[in-house]
Design an enzyme around this catalytic site. Structure first.
Site, short mmCIF file in Angstrom:
data_model
loop_
_atom_site.label_atom_id
_atom_site.label_comp_id
_atom_site.label_asym_id
_atom_site.label_seq_id
_atom_site.Cartn_x
_atom_site.Cartn_y
_atom_site.Cartn_z
CG ASN A 292 -3.87 0.22 -1.74
OD1 ASN A 292 -3.88 -0.52 -2.49
ND2 ASN A 292 -2.89 1.25 -1.47
CG HIS B 50 -2.02 -0.80 1.40
ND1 HIS B 50 -2.94 -1.30 2.31
CD2 HIS B 50 -2.38 -1.72 0.38
CE1 HIS B 50 -3.91 -2.04 2.14
NE2 HIS B 50 -3.34 -2.50 0.87
CB THR B 51 0.60 4.67 -1.55
OG1 THR B 51 0.21 3.85 -2.88
CG2 THR B 51 1.37 5.75 -1.76
CB THR B 52 2.70 4.40 3.75
OG1 THR B 52 3.96 4.34 3.30
CG2 THR B 52 2.05 3.16 4.26
CB SER B 53 4.58 8.56 2.12
OG SER B 53 5.90 7.66 1.74
#
Lengths: 267, 276, 233
Positions: free
Chosen positions: B150, B41-44
């Site tokens: 996400n 998942h994109t976290t930044s």
């Protein structure tokens, strides 16, 4: 020291919530109910918009007569307000509307010629949802997301089956209660005590009884309630940064739903 | 030096310890092994685009965004367009992660194709794509992705004109699914620097209806200049779109910030506190 | 005794190239009571004859509303129609929620066609035993579609389904010019009722058995039932 990779996982967290400020207020009278909110939507110190709508009127079809009278809902309407994280508020409102639509579409009973006695000669039963049923449904939607809650304070207002004003309020996970009045959102802690005193006469005693005899409860008139609402919002606009810009007041009574708009300070 | 090209640019073992290849080789759900694979998942955001600014006027909307994609403080790509035409009367402006933006563009392409397919001979006349259809779809997508934890790391501005009613359209949605509409909207730094300028032009729908196209364009140009002054991740070169009820979309992807004055910088030394 | 060997399921062709189960489904429509649909440039009207099984029972619903601006009348197995009504309601709702728009009636009818066609190529199960006349409004104007269990969905100016529907169809064919250009909704409804009357044998129209619905460019889908139909009898 040599850094060790792979032992401790580095945690990155995405925060799926934000606080979009604002205040929501509902009061029930004897034969009317009010749901009001400010129209500011903000995040941190920024004002996103000065005109957002936190209250939705969920209503059976309006007649042309109603439209001519500038009504925005019938007396069977449900005033649906959410406050907190606006994306969840919008999603909750859509969820409920969907349920409402299917619930009412399956029980549009019409009286059939020759079978009048089955309806005890009553008028055609309009397709609608009682406030009690609506409230229970909202509880199910909210509790269904118990472990990833809709981060909102929800208030419903409308008329009950006897035509009396009613307000239901919910916490984010679906606990709910029918009340005479309730404030949700940013201004709750500022307005609620004021309403306790002015609507439910808390801490009001009959003069001369040495604070032993409480002032008797009685319904407020519509005019009194509207004054309270306007006073509450102008005051909370002064003291809370996320409240302001505009005030939408929805009033439901046996005629239908009416919308009043008042400007609030934009600072 | 290790002359094997395969190890060029890798952290040395003596400095960092042996590289744990499990990190790079960890199976992902994309490789088809759902049971053991970790979901990514994109976290930044990684490569990012900065502000998008837009304002309504009496006959449409003006929107702008610069053509820069930054990698942290590096000005990584200088020809990235962030305003995109969808349908005939809609522009979508995207800030935030650029790879997520490009994914969104793919999705918007699919949306357009499906629309043309579903609506057949009506798809480019009486039943063409309207800005509100596109916005509703994008807003649902953004909220859906945030709910799956996400998110698509973007803030979007959808602007356009409803070709049936002639009504100007301007709405915002971000990675949380928070959405709103306003006479002027800006993402990122623009919300702090451009919005005060734009609200001076039009703070309500009524005021926006009195604004001319020229005034709106000037407001957006002024905003882009102020953003270039103060936003370190902005560029001089930007794109400007005008969506007009009558003349449709005019789009220029090579506008430059004009009328700058750096006179105030003449006497500044070092960080500004230094005297001569 | 003769026994048909090719009607045990929907997926097997007979040597003459027929799918008997599908044909039987078409037969089920003819068993149903009559419904007529017709349109002008601005309006679509549905009229139906409701049946009751015996004197003690109420009348079977003939027209189902599936959204603000669309609905259908049916002939054949009413329970099957209810399944399709639910499907339509879901599609309408999905389009509203995801795209914020009214569903395109053509798209909807293609979805229905797809759903019905699937049953003709699936071993288990059977085709829908119901025919529908779908009336609706979208961005492209008003539309009238006929749905058949075969998976055929056709847009038309007028049609009739159910018992003795040929009489109704003939009326519509003979009067096409006069109702196609009709401006008034009332007149269009009268044409619909007249077409319906052509198909009656021993029944007479009453407030109990006549059901009417209409949708127009500036009118939502509306069902007229009971005493409200008195003036059209």
């Amino acid at each position: 020291m040599v850094a060790q990779y792979g032992k401790e996982p580095i945690q990155h967290q995405f925060n799926p919530y934000s606080d979009n400020g604002g205040t929501l207020l509902g009061i029930a009278g004897e034969d009317f109910a009010i749901l009001a909110s400010d129209t500011r939507q903000s995040v941190d110190y920024s004002i996103n918009t000065r005109l957002s709508h936190k209250i939705k009127v969920i209503t059976p079809d309006l007649s042309s007569e109603d439209k001519k009278n500038k009504l925005v809902g019938t007396n069977k309407s449900i005033l649906f307000g959410t406050n907190g994280f606006s994306a969840d508020g919008d999603a909750l409102t859509e969820d409920f509307e969907e349920n409402y639509k299917f619930y009412t579409s399956n029980q549009n009973k019409k009286i059939e010629p020759g079978f009048e006695f089955l309806n005890n000669g009553n008028e055609d039963k309009e397709s609608s949802m009682t406030m009690q049923s609506a409230a229970r449904n909202v509880q199910h939607i909210l509790y269904g997301k118990r472990f990833f809650p809709y981060y909102v304070h929800t208030i419903l207002a409308g008329l009950d089956e006897e035509g009396k004003g009613c307000v239901y309020s919910f916490d984010p996970v679906g606990s709910y209660e029918r009340e005479q009045c309730r404030v949700g959102g940013a201004g709750a802690s500022l307005i609620m005590p004021f309403l306790d005193n002015q609507v439910n006469f808390k801490n009001q005693y009959i003069p001369g009884t040495n604070s032993t005899e409480r002032k008797k409860l009685e319904y407020l008139t519509l005019e009194e309630c509207l004054k309270l609402v306007k006073d509450a919002f102008t005051s909370v606009t002064e003291r809370h940064i996320t409240v302001g810009d505009g005030l939408e007041i929805f009033i439901i009574n046996k005629e239908g739903v009416r919308l009043e708009y008042h400007a609030l300070k934009k600072d | 030096m290790n002359h094997d090209p395969y190890s060029w640019g890798r952290p040395t073992d003596s400095m960092y310890g042996q590289y744990n290849s499990q990190i790079a080789n960890a199976p992902t759900s994309l490789e088809g092994n759902m049971a053991s694979g970790a979901n990514q998942h994109t976290t930044s955001p990684i490569v990012t685009g900065t502000s998008v600014v837009a304002i309504k006027y009496n006959n449409g909307v003006v929107m702008a965004a610069d053509n820069l994609a930054s990698y942290g403080s590096l000005l990584r790509f200088q020809g990235i367009e962030r305003l995109h035409k969808v349908g005939k009367t809609t522009m979508v402006g995207i800030s935030g992660d650029v790879s997520d933006m490009q994914y969104l563009l793919e999705i918007l392409d699919e949306l357009t194709i499906e629309h043309n397919y579903d609506n057949d001979e009506y798809s480019d006349n009486v039943d063409e794509l309207q800005p509100d259809y596109i916005f509703t779809y994008l807003a649902n997508l953004m909220y859906h992705r945030r709910t799956k934890m996400n998110p698509l790391w973007n803030a979007l501005i959808v602007s356009g004109v409803n070709s049936k009613t002639g009504e100007p359209f301007l709405q915002y949605v971000n990675l949380l699914g928070v959405k709103y509409s306003s006479p002027s909207i800006a993402t990122g730094f623009g919300a702090h620097l451009a919005i005060p300028l734009l609200r001076k032009l039009a703070d309500s729908e009524e005021e926006a209806q009195k604004l001319t196209k020229e005034q709106a364009i000037q407001g957006i140009k002024d905003s882009m200049r102020v953003l270039f002054y103060r936003d370190t991740r902005s560029s001089k070169n930007y794109s400007l779109a005008v969506i007009d009820k009558d003349s449709g979309i005019t789009y220029d992807n090579d506008v430059n910030v004009e009328d700058m004055s750096w006179k105030f910088a003449k006497d500044i030394r070092g960080y500004g506190t230094q005297k001569v | 005794m003769f026994r048909n060997n090719y009607d045990g399921d929907t997926v097997t062709f007979s040597p003459t190239g027929r799918l008997f189960q599908v044909e039987y489904a078409m037969e089920a429509i003819k068993q149903g009571s009559i419904t007529v649909g017709l349109r002008s440039k601005k309006h679509v009207v549905l009229v139906g004859l409701k049946r009751n099984d015996d004197k003690l029972s109420s009348y079977q619903k003939k027209i189902i509303k599936c959204g603000t601006n669309l609905g259908f009348s049916l002939s054949g197995l009413a329970p099957d129609a209810r399944i399709l009504a639910n499907f339509i309601k879901q599609q309408v709702s999905y389009n509203e929620l995801v795209y914020g728009r009214d569903i395109n009636i053509q798209k909807l009818s293609e979805l229905l066609a797809q759903k019905a066609q699937k049953t003709t190529q699936t071993y288990s199960g059977r085709p829908y035993g119901v025919g529908l006349l779908i009336a609706g409004k979208d961005n492209t104007g008003v539309h009238l579609y006929e749905f058949q269990p075969t998976g055929n969905v056709i847009e038309l100016y007028g049609s009739a389904l159910g018992a003795r529907s040929q009489g109704g169809k003939t009326y519509l064919e003979n009067n096409l010019e006069s109702y196609l250009e009709e401006e008034s909704l009332e007149e269009l409804i009268k044409h619909g009722v007249s077409a319906l009357k052509q198909t009656l044998k021993d029944e007479t129209l009453t407030v109990s058995n006549l059901s009417i619905a209409y949708v127009g460019e500036d009118q939502d889908f509306t069902i007229v039932d009971g005493y409200d139909v008195e003036k059209y009898l």
